[in-house]
Design a protein around this motif. Structure first.
Motif, short mmCIF file in Angstrom:
data_model
loop_
_atom_site.label_atom_id
_atom_site.label_comp_id
_atom_site.label_asym_id
_atom_site.label_seq_id
_atom_site.Cartn_x
_atom_site.Cartn_y
_atom_site.Cartn_z
N ALA A 180 0.86 -1.18 0.00
CA ALA A 180 0.00 0.00 0.00
C ALA A 180 0.89 1.23 0.00
O ALA A 180 2.05 1.18 0.43
CB ALA A 180 -0.90 0.00 1.23
N GLU A 181 0.34 2.32 -0.51
CA GLU A 181 1.07 3.57 -0.48
C GLU A 181 0.10 4.72 -0.27
O GLU A 181 -1.09 4.62 -0.58
CB GLU A 181 1.90 3.78 -1.75
N GLY A 182 0.62 5.78 0.32
CA GLY A 182 -0.19 6.96 0.56
C GLY A 182 0.59 8.21 0.22
O GLY A 182 1.83 8.20 0.22
N ALA A 183 -0.13 9.26 -0.11
CA ALA A 183 0.51 10.53 -0.46
C ALA A 183 -0.27 11.68 0.14
O ALA A 183 -1.51 11.66 0.18
CB ALA A 183 0.61 10.69 -1.97
N PHE A 184 0.46 12.67 0.61
CA PHE A 184 -0.10 13.90 1.17
C PHE A 184 0.60 15.06 0.48
O PHE A 184 1.83 15.09 0.38
CB PHE A 184 0.19 13.92 2.68
N GLN A 185 -0.19 15.99 -0.06
CA GLN A 185 0.39 17.17 -0.71
C GLN A 185 -0.39 18.39 -0.25
O GLN A 185 -1.63 18.40 -0.31
CB GLN A 185 0.31 17.03 -2.23
N TRP A 186 0.35 19.43 0.20
CA TRP A 186 -0.30 20.62 0.72
C TRP A 186 0.39 21.85 0.17
O TRP A 186 1.62 21.97 0.24
CB TRP A 186 -0.25 20.62 2.24
N LEU A 187 -0.39 22.77 -0.37
CA LEU A 187 0.10 24.07 -0.79
C LEU A 187 -0.38 25.07 0.26
O LEU A 187 -1.58 25.35 0.36
CB LEU A 187 -0.43 24.45 -2.17
N SER A 188 0.56 25.55 1.07
CA SER A 188 0.19 26.43 2.18
C SER A 188 -0.18 27.82 1.67
O SER A 188 0.15 28.19 0.53
CB SER A 188 1.36 26.53 3.16
N PRO A 189 -0.83 28.62 2.50
CA PRO A 189 -1.15 30.00 2.11
C PRO A 189 0.10 30.85 1.84
O PRO A 189 0.02 31.89 1.21
CB PRO A 189 -1.93 30.55 3.31
N TRP A 190 1.26 30.40 2.30
CA TRP A 190 2.52 31.14 2.11
C TRP A 190 3.29 30.63 0.91
O TRP A 190 4.46 30.93 0.74
CB TRP A 190 3.38 31.03 3.38
N ALA A 191 2.66 29.80 0.07
CA ALA A 191 3.21 29.24 -1.16
C ALA A 191 4.23 28.13 -0.92
O ALA A 191 4.85 27.63 -1.85
CB ALA A 191 3.82 30.32 -2.05
N VAL A 192 4.42 27.74 0.34
CA VAL A 192 5.30 26.61 0.64
C VAL A 192 4.54 25.33 0.30
O VAL A 192 3.38 25.16 0.69
CB VAL A 192 5.72 26.60 2.12
N MET A 193 5.19 24.44 -0.46
CA MET A 193 4.58 23.17 -0.83
C MET A 193 5.20 22.05 0.01
O MET A 193 6.43 21.98 0.13
CB MET A 193 4.79 22.88 -2.31
#
Length: 191
Positions: A105-118
């Motif tokens: 199994a695999e999982g992924a989390f991706q977040w683009l913060s309000p400060w443009a940090v990914m």
């Protein structure tokens, strides 16, 4: 390859994929021409085939700034081609191992913060083992359930990145940290 997907909402999609692949067999590259009285090398190696089945969810949240994915998979590999050392320790040659199976199994989390940090984080678990006895030339046979070489059970990758605008371009800066679980290098080594 056959795949199907179902979009439950604008932000949630379920999918299933199955595919089959193969590599052709062939004649040994030069090794079979050398005298091998103590450790005969097969003159040919067989084609191998692989079946893959995966299923999972892909989701997007918070105006597409947050993504969460999860996937489960099973891979069945018949007659995988494998380099092994002859019994005398003189040279490597291609042979076939009866079978290998991976469940994971695999999982992924991706977040683009309000400060443009990914921020990206991925993790994968895969239990890859032989399904039949591998008769090693050196006599250290690998029983069914032996770990497949260079196949760690756990892998992770974490990336933090920041795009820096330069005129009409974006320079993407970032740092990545990866981890790999333990592996073996050779089926015929002592387990």
């Amino acid at each position: 390859k056959v795949s199907a997907s179902y979009r439950a909402t604008d932000n949630v999609m379920a999918f299933v994929n199955t595919s089959r692949g193969y590599r052709v067999g062939g004649v040994q590259y030069g090794v079979a021409l050398l005298p091998q009285p103590q450790s005969p090398v097969p003159e040919v190696f067989k084609s191998d085939t692989v079946w893959s089945l995966e299923s999972g969810l892909r989701t997007e949240w918070r105006d597409k700034t947050l993504r969460l994915d999860a996937t489960g998979f099973v891979v069945t590999w018949n007659n995988p081609q494998y380099y092994t050392l002859d019994a005398a320790g003189n040279s490597y040659y291609l042979t076939n191992v009866g079978g290998v199976k991976t469940v994971g199994a695999e999982g992924a989390f991706q977040w683009l913060s309000p400060w443009a940090v990914m921020v990206n984080f991925t993790a994968a678990y895969a239990n890859t083992v032989t399904t039949k006895v591998f008769k090693a030339p050196n006599g250290n046979d690998a029983p069914p359930g032996s770990p497949w070489p260079y196949s760690p059970k756990w892998q992770t990758a974490t990336t933090v990145a920041l795009p820096i605008p330069i005129g009409s371009w974006n320079l993407l800066t970032g740092v990545t940290y990866t981890t790999l679980g333990k592996t073996i290098a050779d089926l015929s080594s002592e387990l």
